[in-house]
Design an enzyme around this catalytic site. Structure first.
Site, PDB file in Angstrom:
ATOM      1  CB  ALA A 262      -0.932   0.002   1.213  1.00 25.26           C
ATOM      2  CD  GLU A 265       1.180  -0.435  -6.996  1.00 28.89           C
ATOM      3  OE1 GLU A 265       0.510   0.401  -7.621  1.00 28.89           O
ATOM      4  OE2 GLU A 265       1.943  -1.253  -7.533  1.00 28.89           O
ATOM      5  CB  SER A 267       3.970   7.019  -2.532  1.00 28.23           C
ATOM      6  OG  SER A 267       3.592   7.114  -1.177  1.00 28.23           O
ATOM      7  CB  CYS A 377      -3.500   7.269   4.852  1.00 28.88           C
ATOM      8  SG  CYS A 377      -1.959   6.634   4.153  1.00 28.88           S
ATOM      9  CD  GLU A 386       7.526   7.992  -0.599  1.00 23.82           C
ATOM     10  OE1 GLU A 386       7.396   7.689  -1.811  1.00 23.82           O
ATOM     11  OE2 GLU A 386       7.278   7.209   0.321  1.00 23.82           O
TER      12      GLU A 386
END
Length: 429
Positions: A262, A265, A267, A377, A386
């Site tokens: 998770a 993918e 990000s 999240c 990121e």
């Protein structure tokens, strides 16, 4: 928006018992418009999940937030009082041909857990995702981004284009999360392939790779147990060894799978979708180039406008109730639609417009791209960082970056997901 207990005078829901299907071509091709039409039909619309089972689509901002924070909606169907039959999610597992003995690794993750298991599992990893620790990762993320971007020209094809997803977004995101969790560098590329198999929803790929992935994780846990390090996997093993077995082997492996798959993918596709959006909106790109300090606000707007996760996990009602005037029966499945909530004109002014200045600095998060409530999240801070690094370093390294060729981008048509198969760009005029 209202969320109350029902009464005898509740009207029958106005929508068809069948209704829209998550696999409808219009929803797959353009979920923004498709789910937007459902939102304007009503706040709660009867339809069908991916496997054809009945589901309520919850479409508006206030209602989505209400469902995601209300403890009367649970993630695990067996936690609905009186429900002791088959797990309705097994239909999806059958479609994907996941072996029954391995389904717990997909259905028993922190993403699908409810109290008291959820807070127990979340506490185990919260420290690894604390803001101070994530901020400490920034220099390493910047070095990785600079290295990947310096190598982009060598990845150009004969037509002068390069795939930003293949050679930057994916390598950056998978490297960062694997280092945090403790996946050996030599295995990073293998994890990237496994992640692609999982999100493809293609049984012929998943049925071969998933068992290998599970076996790898168990073996890695045993190797790391013999030589602990300063990583998240080692922290989880220490908790398991010294806390009376509160974390089972299955839970430990499931946590590793969830965090790595998770984590990279979503990000990677925020970076891909966000880059495509900026290049398609030169006025907003110019704003960002002129004021790099706008990046944190810009990332929030890109997460709202083109985040890759467009629906939340299914929720199940634990009692009969009313949701914005619609009677919901105990055991009914609800699909909170993040993409329609994030474009709800009742909450946003001119929601279809990409506006990097929309989210004011210092205010509470004004979108549901990262979810809401107890399942917000866990890696949101890392994902935002990121993305900030990716966009800032990309603009610095590639001042002439441009979309290549056809403005119709190569997108995967997956239910509840907005992701590119590739992002072909030109690095110079």
């Amino acid at each position: 928006m209202s969320l109350t207990s029902p009464d005898a005078a509740c009207p029958v829901g106005p929508h068809s018992a069948r209704g829209p299907h998550m696999m409808d071509p219009e929803l797959l091709a353009d979920p923004f418009a498709g789910y937007g039409r459902l939102r304007e039909q009503g706040p709660v619309v009867r339809g069908r999940f991916v496997d054809g089972t009945p589901v309520w689509f919850v479409t508006r901002y206030d209602d989505v937030r209400a469902v995601l924070r209300d403890p009367r909606f649970v993630n695990t169907p067996s936690h609905v009082p009186g429900e002791d039959g088959a797990d309705p999610r097994d239909g999806m597992m059958e479609l994907l041909k996941v072996p029954e003995k391995l389904r717990v690794y997909l259905l028993g993750s922190i993403l699908d857990s409810d109290p008291p298991d959820h807070p127990r599992l979340r506490r185990l990893v919260t420290r690894a995702f604390a803001a101070r620790r994530i901020l400490g990762l920034r220099p390493g993320i910047e070095r990785t981004a600079d290295r990947l971007l310096a190598g982009l020209p060598a990845k150009e094809l004969d037509d002068g284009t390069v795939d930003l997803l293949e050679h930057f977004a994916y390598p950056l995101s998978i490297t960062v999360i694997c280092e945090l969790v403790g996946i050996p560098a030599d295995d990073v590329e293998q994890w990237r392939e496994w992640g692609g198999d999982l999100v493809s929803m293609r049984p012929e790929r998943l049925q071969h790779s998933f068992p290998v992935m599970i076996e790898y994780c168990h073996e890695l846990v045993e190797r790391r147990r013999a030589a602990l390090r300063d990583d998240l996997l080692s922290e989880l093993i220490r908790v398991q060894d010294h806390d009376g077995g509160r974390l089972s082997d299955t839970e430990l492996v499931t946590m590793v799978l969830t965090l790595v798959l998770a984590g990279h993918e979503t990000s990677a596709h925020l970076i891909g979708n966000g880059t495509a959006a900026l290049l398609a909106h030169p006025d907003q790109l110019a704003l960002l180039r002129a004021d790099p300090g706008l990046l944190p606000r810009a990332v929030h707007e890109l997460m709202r406008w083109c985040g890759s996760v467009q629906v939340a996990r299914l929720r199940y009602a634990t009692e009969d109730l009313l949701l914005s005037g619609t009677p919901i029966a105990r055991g009914d499945a609800l699909q909170a639609v993040l993409v329609s909530a994030n474009f709800d004109p009742r909450h946003y002014t001119d929601p279809d417009r990409l506006d990097l200045t929309r989210h004011q600095e210092g205010q509470a998060e004004n979108h549901v791209g990262f979810g809401h409530g107890i399942h917000y999240c866990l890696g949101a801070t890392l994902a935002r960082q990121e993305a900030e690094v990716a966009f800032s370093r990309l603009l610095a390294h590639c001042p002439d970056l441009a979309l290549a060729g056809d403005p119709e981008l190569d997108r995967a048509r997956l239910p509840g997901s907005w992701r590119l198969n590739a992002l072909r760009l030109r690095l110079r005029p």
